[in-house]
Design a protein around this motif. Structure first.
Motif, PDB file in Angstrom:
ATOM      1  N   LYS A  40       0.765  -1.232   0.066  1.00 43.44           N
ATOM      2  CA  LYS A  40      -0.073   0.085  -0.008  1.00 43.44           C
ATOM      3  C   LYS A  40       0.976   1.338  -0.122  1.00 43.44           C
ATOM      4  O   LYS A  40       0.463   2.073  -0.750  1.00 43.44           O
ATOM      5  CB  LYS A  40      -0.917   0.016   1.107  1.00 43.44           C
ATOM      6  N   ASN A  41       1.849   1.168   0.627  1.00 44.32           N
ATOM      7  CA  ASN A  41       3.015   2.357   0.602  1.00 44.32           C
ATOM      8  C   ASN A  41       3.426   2.804  -0.457  1.00 44.32           C
ATOM      9  O   ASN A  41       3.918   3.748  -1.005  1.00 44.32           O
ATOM     10  CB  ASN A  41       3.906   2.336   1.949  1.00 44.32           C
ATOM     11  N   ASN A  42       3.768   1.724  -1.142  1.00 43.60           N
ATOM     12  CA  ASN A  42       4.449   1.517  -2.728  1.00 43.60           C
ATOM     13  C   ASN A  42       3.530   1.890  -3.651  1.00 43.60           C
ATOM     14  O   ASN A  42       3.718   2.649  -4.858  1.00 43.60           O
ATOM     15  CB  ASN A  42       5.167   0.469  -3.159  1.00 43.60           C
ATOM     16  N   ARG A  43       2.020   1.696  -3.384  1.00 43.73           N
ATOM     17  CA  ARG A  43       0.922   1.980  -4.408  1.00 43.73           C
ATOM     18  C   ARG A  43      -0.076   2.685  -3.602  1.00 43.73           C
ATOM     19  O   ARG A  43      -1.055   2.121  -3.488  1.00 43.73           O
ATOM     20  CB  ARG A  43       0.533   0.499  -4.690  1.00 43.73           C
ATOM     21  N   LYS A  44       0.223   3.985  -3.338  1.00 38.71           N
ATOM     22  CA  LYS A  44      -0.774   4.753  -2.591  1.00 38.71           C
ATOM     23  C   LYS A  44      -2.348   4.776  -3.075  1.00 38.71           C
ATOM     24  O   LYS A  44      -3.150   5.112  -2.216  1.00 38.71           O
ATOM     25  CB  LYS A  44      -0.310   6.251  -2.239  1.00 38.71           C
ATOM     26  N   PHE A  45      -2.239   4.733  -4.265  1.00 34.64           N
ATOM     27  CA  PHE A  45      -3.547   4.869  -4.860  1.00 34.64           C
ATOM     28  C   PHE A  45      -4.412   3.721  -5.197  1.00 34.64           C
ATOM     29  O   PHE A  45      -5.458   3.590  -5.911  1.00 34.64           O
ATOM     30  CB  PHE A  45      -3.873   5.661  -6.376  1.00 34.64           C
ATOM     31  N   TRP A  46      -3.703   2.487  -4.973  1.00 39.40           N
ATOM     32  CA  TRP A  46      -4.512   1.143  -4.903  1.00 39.40           C
ATOM     33  C   TRP A  46      -5.374   0.773  -3.748  1.00 39.40           C
ATOM     34  O   TRP A  46      -5.316   1.211  -2.822  1.00 39.40           O
ATOM     35  CB  TRP A  46      -3.368   0.208  -5.259  1.00 39.40           C
ATOM     36  N   GLY A  47      -6.359   0.140  -4.245  1.00 40.21           N
ATOM     37  CA  GLY A  47      -7.408  -0.346  -3.389  1.00 40.21           C
ATOM     38  C   GLY A  47      -7.077  -1.799  -3.053  1.00 40.21           C
ATOM     39  O   GLY A  47      -6.053  -2.545  -3.538  1.00 40.21           O
ATOM     40  N   ALA A  48      -7.976  -2.482  -2.150  1.00 41.87           N
ATOM     41  CA  ALA A  48      -7.734  -3.807  -1.707  1.00 41.87           C
ATOM     42  C   ALA A  48      -7.628  -4.950  -2.804  1.00 41.87           C
ATOM     43  O   ALA A  48      -7.009  -5.827  -2.671  1.00 41.87           O
ATOM     44  CB  ALA A  48      -8.753  -4.125  -0.464  1.00 41.87           C
ATOM     45  N   LYS A  49      -8.555  -4.657  -3.741  1.00 42.84           N
ATOM     46  CA  LYS A  49      -8.626  -5.574  -4.770  1.00 42.84           C
ATOM     47  C   LYS A  49      -7.409  -5.773  -5.417  1.00 42.84           C
ATOM     48  O   LYS A  49      -6.936  -6.852  -5.797  1.00 42.84           O
ATOM     49  CB  LYS A  49      -9.654  -5.320  -5.777  1.00 42.84           C
ATOM     50  N   LYS A  50      -6.484  -4.595  -5.888  1.00 45.40           N
ATOM     51  CA  LYS A  50      -5.379  -4.607  -6.631  1.00 45.40           C
ATOM     52  C   LYS A  50      -4.288  -5.114  -5.870  1.00 45.40           C
ATOM     53  O   LYS A  50      -3.267  -5.936  -6.268  1.00 45.40           O
ATOM     54  CB  LYS A  50      -5.170  -3.215  -7.378  1.00 45.40           C
ATOM     55  N   ILE A  51      -4.226  -4.725  -4.566  1.00 51.10           N
ATOM     56  CA  ILE A  51      -3.454  -4.988  -3.566  1.00 51.10           C
ATOM     57  C   ILE A  51      -3.134  -6.603  -3.417  1.00 51.10           C
ATOM     58  O   ILE A  51      -2.248  -7.121  -3.258  1.00 51.10           O
ATOM     59  CB  ILE A  51      -3.557  -4.441  -2.299  1.00 51.10           C
ATOM     60  N   LEU A  52      -4.458  -7.191  -3.288  1.00 52.45           N
ATOM     61  CA  LEU A  52      -4.813  -8.516  -3.204  1.00 52.45           C
ATOM     62  C   LEU A  52      -3.910  -9.446  -4.101  1.00 52.45           C
ATOM     63  O   LEU A  52      -3.339 -10.259  -4.084  1.00 52.45           O
ATOM     64  CB  LEU A  52      -6.153  -9.130  -2.988  1.00 52.45           C
ATOM     65  N   GLU A  53      -4.444  -9.013  -5.559  1.00 50.49           N
ATOM     66  CA  GLU A  53      -3.608  -9.676  -6.783  1.00 50.49           C
ATOM     67  C   GLU A  53      -2.329  -9.364  -6.789  1.00 50.49           C
ATOM     68  O   GLU A  53      -1.599 -10.474  -7.391  1.00 50.49           O
ATOM     69  CB  GLU A  53      -4.194  -8.796  -7.953  1.00 50.49           C
ATOM     70  N   LEU A  54      -1.617  -8.335  -6.516  1.00 48.61           N
ATOM     71  CA  LEU A  54      -0.210  -8.155  -6.325  1.00 48.61           C
ATOM     72  C   LEU A  54       0.420  -9.499  -5.262  1.00 48.61           C
ATOM     73  O   LEU A  54       1.478  -9.786  -5.722  1.00 48.61           O
ATOM     74  CB  LEU A  54       0.157  -6.762  -6.186  1.00 48.61           C
ATOM     75  N   TYR A  55      -0.265  -9.282  -4.142  1.00 54.07           N
ATOM     76  CA  TYR A  55       0.106 -10.077  -2.824  1.00 54.07           C
ATOM     77  C   TYR A  55       0.258 -11.623  -3.633  1.00 54.07           C
ATOM     78  O   TYR A  55       1.341 -12.348  -3.317  1.00 54.07           O
ATOM     79  CB  TYR A  55      -0.488  -9.899  -1.850  1.00 54.07           C
ATOM     80  N   LYS A  56      -0.931 -12.159  -4.347  1.00 53.71           N
ATOM     81  CA  LYS A  56      -0.973 -13.412  -4.749  1.00 53.71           C
ATOM     82  C   LYS A  56       0.227 -13.772  -5.671  1.00 53.71           C
ATOM     83  O   LYS A  56       0.918 -14.816  -5.583  1.00 53.71           O
ATOM     84  CB  LYS A  56      -2.084 -13.559  -5.480  1.00 53.71           C
ATOM     85  N   LYS A  57       0.564 -12.653  -6.383  1.00 58.45           N
ATOM     86  CA  LYS A  57       1.644 -13.105  -7.483  1.00 58.45           C
ATOM     87  C   LYS A  57       3.139 -12.981  -6.790  1.00 58.45           C
ATOM     88  O   LYS A  57       3.842 -13.726  -7.066  1.00 58.45           O
ATOM     89  CB  LYS A  57       1.632 -11.615  -8.454  1.00 58.45           C
ATOM     90  N   GLN A  58       3.307 -12.100  -5.845  1.00 60.05           N
ATOM     91  CA  GLN A  58       4.529 -11.936  -4.926  1.00 60.05           C
ATOM     92  C   GLN A  58       4.698 -13.302  -4.177  1.00 60.05           C
ATOM     93  O   GLN A  58       5.951 -13.593  -3.840  1.00 60.05           O
ATOM     94  CB  GLN A  58       4.566 -10.409  -4.403  1.00 60.05           C
ATOM     95  N   PHE A  59       3.626 -13.693  -3.348  1.00 57.18           N
ATOM     96  CA  PHE A  59       3.624 -14.802  -2.553  1.00 57.18           C
ATOM     97  C   PHE A  59       2.674 -15.909  -3.109  1.00 57.18           C
ATOM     98  O   PHE A  59       1.640 -16.143  -2.249  1.00 57.18           O
ATOM     99  CB  PHE A  59       3.476 -14.255  -1.183  1.00 57.18           C
ATOM    100  N   PRO A  60       3.042 -16.559  -4.038  1.00 54.62           N
ATOM    101  CA  PRO A  60       2.086 -17.725  -4.473  1.00 54.62           C
ATOM    102  C   PRO A  60       2.026 -18.825  -3.619  1.00 54.62           C
ATOM    103  O   PRO A  60       1.000 -19.553  -3.618  1.00 54.62           O
ATOM    104  CB  PRO A  60       2.838 -18.114  -5.934  1.00 54.62           C
ATOM    105  N   ASP A  61       3.002 -18.911  -2.614  1.00 54.72           N
ATOM    106  CA  ASP A  61       3.149 -20.275  -1.736  1.00 54.72           C
ATOM    107  C   ASP A  61       2.378 -20.047  -0.526  1.00 54.72           C
ATOM    108  O   ASP A  61       2.008 -20.948   0.350  1.00 54.72           O
ATOM    109  CB  ASP A  61       4.521 -20.707  -1.594  1.00 54.72           C
ATOM    110  N   GLY A  81      -4.932   3.183   9.017  1.00 54.08           N
ATOM    111  CA  GLY A  81      -5.168   4.411   8.596  1.00 54.08           C
ATOM    112  C   GLY A  81      -4.865   4.704   7.443  1.00 54.08           C
ATOM    113  O   GLY A  81      -4.578   5.954   6.731  1.00 54.08           O
ATOM    114  N   LEU A  82      -4.869   3.599   6.499  1.00 50.35           N
ATOM    115  CA  LEU A  82      -4.186   3.914   4.835  1.00 50.35           C
ATOM    116  C   LEU A  82      -5.582   3.673   4.069  1.00 50.35           C
ATOM    117  O   LEU A  82      -5.338   3.424   2.780  1.00 50.35           O
ATOM    118  CB  LEU A  82      -3.197   2.884   4.601  1.00 50.35           C
ATOM    119  N   GLN A  83      -6.719   3.297   4.638  1.00 49.15           N
ATOM    120  CA  GLN A  83      -7.882   3.032   3.831  1.00 49.15           C
ATOM    121  C   GLN A  83      -8.338   4.245   3.259  1.00 49.15           C
ATOM    122  O   GLN A  83      -8.504   5.380   3.938  1.00 49.15           O
ATOM    123  CB  GLN A  83      -8.826   2.389   4.453  1.00 49.15           C
TER     124      GLN A  83
END
Length: 290
Positions: A81-102, A119-121
């Motif tokens: 979130k700090n690196n993608r300040k304008f991203w919402g939960a949906k896009k953050i979830l997709e990136l998390y899945k790609k970074q940590f597939p296991d 306080g980042l919502q």
């Protein structure tokens, strides 16, 4: 002799001992101790399995909570979130899945909860009601005088004395006759209603009044955008025609009249609001003669 004081565990222990007595009515015994039959069997079974230790209260938090998120997962979500300040939960979830597939990824609502606690919502913008920008009736082309009136506020002007002036303008759409240019101290419903009451007494009632979606003509928060002013017009049998948001050309003739006002009067702004009104009256009379 004073009553012997019991704590909760002692009472439960006494209950269990009483329940083992011959001929005891278990249901009546539970009622005597103020507990349900189901609760009574629970304490009895715990005592048989664990002894007196089983009569102690247990923590309600489960040992293994499936909803509990690992600390490292929370930190990674906040880092994204700090690196993608304008991203919402949906896009953050997709990136998390790609970074940590296991890893088992949290769901979207869990990420939203984490961001909110941190306080980042992002606060969601309130959407306009879907019906507030619709025309209540189909636009009518004026065919005779008093068929369609158009109304609007010119927009803020300032006198040399820094007084705000936002004249209300009312016009007959067929004849292009300016019915009123009124400097109101307030642009509220009461002030506008008073001016329309005066105009109705002079010119009668129009069939239609065309306005934009701004106050006091319309409200984005009410059903069909109605205000007390527009409800009053409807009660008089007047149809409402609101232009769509962002489309001033739907009231283009009125807007052109405002541009003429600005061009011809901008350099004659002197004095206070009283002098301003005299200037508007003179300009209106001259405009209507031409």
């Amino acid at each position: 002799m004073p009553w012997k004081e019991f704590n909760t565990v002692d009472l439960r222990f006494q209950f269990v001992l009483d329940s083992f007595q011959n001929g005891v009515n278990f249901t009546q015994l539970c009622a005597q101790y103020g507990i349900s039959t189901k609760c009574g069997y629970k304490w009895k079974e715990r005592f048989l399995r664990e002894g007196k230790e089983g009569l102690l209260d247990r923590k309600k938090t489960p040992k293994n909570s499936p909803a509990k998120i690992a600390e490292e997962t929370i930190l990674e979500i906040i880092k994204i979130k700090n690196n993608r300040k304008f991203w919402g939960a949906k896009k953050i979830l997709e990136l998390y899945k790609k970074q940590f597939p296991d890893r088992k990824a949290p769901n979207r609502s869990t990420i939203e909860r984490i961001l909110k606690k941190a306080g980042l919502q992002d606060t969601k913008r309130k959407r306009r009601p879907t019906n507030s920008g619709q025309r209540i009736s189909m636009p009518e082309k004026a065919t005779i005088p008093n068929h369609v009136w158009t109304v609007d506020f010119k927009g803020w002007w300032y006198t040399p004395e820094r007084e705000k002036v936002n004249p209300l303008t009312v016009r007959d759409d067929y004849s292009k006759y300016i019915l009123s240019i009124k400097t109101l101290k307030k642009g509220d419903i009461a002030s506008v209603k008073a001016e329309f009451t005066r105009l109705f007494s002079i010119y009668g009632l129009p069939d239609v009044i065309r306005s934009d979606n701004g106050p006091p003509f319309a409200s984005m928060q009410s059903l069909w955008g109605l205000t007390k002013l527009s409800v009053w017009w409807l009660s008089l049998g007047i149809k409402l025609d609101r232009i769509q948001p962002g489309k001033p050309y739907q009231n283009g003739s009125h807007e052109r009249m405002h541009r003429d006002m600005a061009r011809e009067l901008q350099h004659e702004i002197v004095g206070n609001i009283t002098l301003f009104q005299k200037l508007f009256d003179k300009w209106r009379i001259d405009f209507n003669r031409n």
